[in-house]
Design a protein around this motif. Structure first.
Motif, PDB file in Angstrom:
ATOM      1  N   VAL A  26       0.865  -1.190   0.000  1.00  0.00           N
ATOM      2  CA  VAL A  26       0.000   0.000   0.000  1.00  0.00           C
ATOM      3  C   VAL A  26       0.895   1.231   0.000  1.00  0.00           C
ATOM      4  N   ASN A  27       0.861   2.002  -1.080  1.00  0.00           N
ATOM      5  CA  ASN A  27       1.674   3.219  -1.176  1.00  0.00           C
ATOM      6  C   ASN A  27       0.953   4.389  -0.518  1.00  0.00           C
ATOM      7  N   LYS A  28       1.634   5.074   0.392  1.00  0.00           N
ATOM      8  CA  LYS A  28       1.092   6.236   1.097  1.00  0.00           C
ATOM      9  C   LYS A  28       2.102   7.375   1.033  1.00  0.00           C
ATOM     10  N   PRO A  29       2.311   7.972  -0.153  1.00  0.00           N
ATOM     11  CA  PRO A  29       3.323   9.029  -0.284  1.00  0.00           C
ATOM     12  C   PRO A  29       2.859  10.352   0.296  1.00  0.00           C
ATOM     13  N   GLY A  30       3.839  11.204   0.582  1.00  0.00           N
ATOM     14  CA  GLY A  30       3.535  12.558   1.044  1.00  0.00           C
ATOM     15  C   GLY A  30       4.132  12.882   2.389  1.00  0.00           C
ATOM     16  N   GLY A  31       4.351  14.179   2.605  1.00  0.00           N
ATOM     17  CA  GLY A  31       4.857  14.635   3.894  1.00  0.00           C
ATOM     18  C   GLY A  31       6.253  14.135   4.186  1.00  0.00           C
ATOM     19  N   ASN A  32       7.062  13.921   3.112  1.00  0.00           N
ATOM     20  CA  ASN A  32       8.420  13.414   3.298  1.00  0.00           C
ATOM     21  C   ASN A  32       8.413  12.092   4.064  1.00  0.00           C
ATOM     22  N   GLY A  33       7.440  11.251   3.735  1.00  0.00           N
ATOM     23  CA  GLY A  33       7.321   9.945   4.369  1.00  0.00           C
ATOM     24  C   GLY A  33       6.399   9.926   5.568  1.00  0.00           C
ATOM     25  N   GLU A  34       6.051  11.098   6.104  1.00  0.00           N
ATOM     26  CA  GLU A  34       5.286  11.133   7.354  1.00  0.00           C
ATOM     27  C   GLU A  34       3.909  10.498   7.220  1.00  0.00           C
ATOM     28  N   ILE A  35       3.246  10.661   6.072  1.00  0.00           N
ATOM     29  CA  ILE A  35       1.918  10.069   5.906  1.00  0.00           C
ATOM     30  C   ILE A  35       1.987   8.559   6.062  1.00  0.00           C
ATOM     31  N   GLY A  36       2.963   7.956   5.407  1.00  0.00           N
ATOM     32  CA  GLY A  36       3.108   6.505   5.514  1.00  0.00           C
ATOM     33  C   GLY A  36       3.549   6.051   6.889  1.00  0.00           C
ATOM     34  N   PHE A  37       4.528   6.748   7.469  1.00  0.00           N
ATOM     35  CA  PHE A  37       5.018   6.371   8.795  1.00  0.00           C
ATOM     36  C   PHE A  37       3.898   6.477   9.833  1.00  0.00           C
ATOM     37  N   SER A  38       3.104   7.542   9.717  1.00  0.00           N
ATOM     38  CA  SER A  38       2.004   7.745  10.665  1.00  0.00           C
ATOM     39  C   SER A  38       0.904   6.707  10.476  1.00  0.00           C
TER      40      SER A  38
END
Length: 317
Positions: free
Chosen positions: A66-78
């Motif tokens: 599941v790709n969750k790009p954006g926020g310099n990785g923060e969207i995915g990490f969160s």
């Protein structure tokens, strides 16, 4: 007749017990979401997709990327941090960008929000140009940048991404200013330099190799102690007189609070996948570096590395 009655009663009890007290389901019962914090086509995405079939094999289930790009990785990490800690959401975090976010703004995650599952390899940083660019060497780049301060554009996987930090350290080292253009991952940044929408790109060597070998991108240098075995013709920054050494790494994590048995299952499956001989051949062909480390020991190493990153950011200000 009595024997038949007893057998029927036993059968009834078995059916009743299996209904009221069903056998505990074996994890995983359904697909496990694997969060990638960047766009399709970038190094993290490619790494995840290469790893997937091996994890499927040893976990006995299916990873769903599941790709969750954006926020310099923060969207995915969160997304990983906020997920229910039931073993059905895991993902990759990227070092140093994971810590860069924490040290440059208030983030919706902290390091303590995660369970460490496994290290996942890494790659050195590099700077490249379109193969048709008039910029042939680092010295060419420096000369042009000094003649036109802030004009030359350089793409990266995001504002304060690991790629940008590497480029920023180089700029500080040689005293130049470049116009940074952030993208939502290395894939879009690479597309931009191939289309001549930006002059330069800062990214990881593993992301660069196929495009260098196909003649589409020229690397000006690699930020490593020695030349890369798959790109022996590309000099290091160091041998060109610029002492910038920089690399990134990735780790597999899950949200904090996993059941210990599920955590153990995930750790064992990922360890087997990451140390599978065929997978290691894939990693080598991709140009990545990898050494399996005990997850708890690796988690401690990252905690120590976060302080080094903080100090690097202070130098880069």
């Amino acid at each position: 007749m009595k024997k038949i009655f007893v057998m029927s009663l036993v059968a009834l009890v078995i059916v009743f017990c299996s209904t009221v007290f069903p056998a505990e389901a074996k994890y995983p019962e359904s697909a496990v979401s694997f969060i990638v914090a960047y766009s399709p086509g970038g190094g993290t995405d490619i790494s995840a997709r290469n790893l997937k079939p091996y994890v499927d094999k040893y976990l006995g289930g299916t990873l769903a990327i599941v790709n969750k790009p954006g926020g310099n990785g923060e969207i995915g990490f969160s997304t990983i941090a906020r997920a229910k800690p039931d073993g059905y959401t895991v993902g990759m975090i990227n070092i140093p960008v994971f810590f860069i976010n924490i040290y440059t703004r208030k983030t919706s995650y902290v390091y303590e929000d995660f369970e460490m599952i496994a290290p996942a390899g890494g790659s050195e940083h590099c700077i490249g140009v379109n193969a048709n660019s008039e910029i042939k060497t680092l010295d060419d780049l420096i000369s042009m940048a000094k003649e036109n301060p802030g004009v030359l554009t350089i793409g990266s996987s995001g504002q304060f991404s690991d790629d940008y930090l590497a480029a920023l350290l180089f700029m500080k080292e040689v005293g130049i200013s470049l116009n940074h253009v952030p993208f939502k991952g290395a894939g879009p940044a690479r597309t931009a330099v191939l289309g001549n929408h930006v002059k330069l790109i800062a990214f990881n060597v593993d992301e660069a190799i196929p495009f260098v070998q196909s003649g589409q991108i020229r690397l000006l240098g690699i930020m490593a102690e020695k030349r890369h075995e798959q790109l022996p013709e590309v000099p290091t920054f160091k041998e060109q007189g610029y002492g910038v050494i920089s690399s990134s790494s990735r780790a597999i994590v899950a949200p904090k609070g996993l059941d210990p048995e599920i955590l153990t299952t995930l750790r064992e499956a990922f360890k087997k996948a990451l140390t599978d001989e065929d997978y290691l051949k894939t990693v080598k062909n991709m140009g990545q570096t990898f050494e399996y480390i005990d997850p708890d020991a690796y988690a401690k190493e990252l905690a120590e590395e976060s302080e080094v990153i903080r100090q690097l950011l202070e130098r880069a200000d």
